[in-house]
Design an enzyme around this catalytic site. Structure first.
Site, PDB file in Angstrom:
ATOM      1  N   GLU A   1      82.601  18.153  21.842  1.00 21.64           N
ATOM      2  CA  GLU A   1      81.454  17.597  21.123  1.00 21.64           C
ATOM      3  C   GLU A   1      80.453  18.701  20.767  1.00 21.64           C
ATOM      4  O   GLU A   1      79.868  18.675  19.684  1.00 21.64           O
ATOM      5  CB  GLU A   1      80.795  16.485  21.936  1.00 21.64           C
ATOM      6  CG  GLU A   1      81.671  15.239  21.998  1.00 21.64           C
ATOM      7  CD  GLU A   1      81.048  14.095  22.752  1.00 21.64           C
ATOM      8  OE1 GLU A   1      80.840  13.041  22.132  1.00 21.64           O
ATOM      9  OE2 GLU A   1      80.762  14.252  23.955  1.00 21.64           O
TER      10      GLU A   1
ATOM     11  N   GLU B   1      87.753  11.639  27.042  1.00 19.52           N
ATOM     12  CA  GLU B   1      86.989  10.669  27.819  1.00 19.52           C
ATOM     13  C   GLU B   1      87.762   9.387  28.119  1.00 19.52           C
ATOM     14  O   GLU B   1      87.623   8.831  29.209  1.00 19.52           O
ATOM     15  CB  GLU B   1      85.679  10.329  27.081  1.00 19.52           C
ATOM     16  CG  GLU B   1      84.650  11.432  27.117  1.00 19.52           C
ATOM     17  CD  GLU B   1      84.795  12.471  26.002  1.00 19.52           C
ATOM     18  OE1 GLU B   1      83.857  13.245  25.802  1.00 19.52           O
ATOM     19  OE2 GLU B   1      85.856  12.505  25.331  1.00 19.52           O
TER      20      GLU B   1
END
Length: 182
Positions: free
Chosen positions: A72, A92
């Site tokens: 990210e 995730e």
């Protein structure tokens, strides 16, 4: 950095060999209550948004693992350079979580909606060469003995940007970013 007129390009790199950014410490996060997690994720999202909003070009030099929040961070940058051996992924979902710092918005802009969904749904990791072929990174380079091939290529890319008119580069970034929101 936002207000320093001398800064024309920012390169993000790690000081840890073999790792760009491994993401959040999930053991630490597991000890947090819901309010603490919400505050943590909000601050992380704000940090990524601040990086994306820097008025100058930003380049992520990915010389190793960029997982979860680490990817990210790279996605918040304008350009990404990876060693072919680097490993990247929004992993995730493999931990029962969601990318919370902008990955669900930024990854589809890089690779398209279908591929972004596949990568997020599966939690798959890709190497630098595969990331290049799908448009996740701008350049993939063979890793060198020092372990900083992506950083060296990112510096070369920054040196290509530096001679350009700073105002034009800033306005180009702004126009592109605003155009993507329409």
């Amino acid at each position: 950095l936002r207000f320093d007129e001398k800064v024309q390009v920012v390169v993000f790199k790690s000081e840890v060999k073999g790792v760009f950014c491994a993401g959040a410490d999930l053991k630490e996060r597991a000890k947090m209550d819901d309010a603490e997690v919400e505050h943590f994720v909000k601050r992380l999202r704000n940090l990524m948004d601040e990086i994306a909003a820097l008025p100058v070009p930003t380049i992520a030099a990915i010389d190793g693992y960029a997982l979860g929040g680490g990817l990210e961070l790279a996605l918040a940058c304008d350009l990404r350079v990876a060693a072919s051996s680097a490993k990247m992924g929004l992993i995730e979902t493999t931990r029962g979580l969601l990318p919370g710092a902008g990955g669900t918005q930024r990854l589809p802009r890089c690779v398209g909606i279908g591929l972004a969904k596949e990568l997020i749904f599966t939690g798959r990791q890709v190497d630098g060469q595969e990331a290049f072929s799908m448009g996740l990174v701008n350049h993939s380079v063979p890793q060198n003995d020092e372990g900083d091939a992506a950083y060296q290529r990112a510096l070369a890319l920054a040196k290509e940007i530096l001679p350009q008119a700073p105002f034009a580069v800033k306005m180009g970034k702004l126009a592109i970013n605003r155009g993507m929101e329409v």
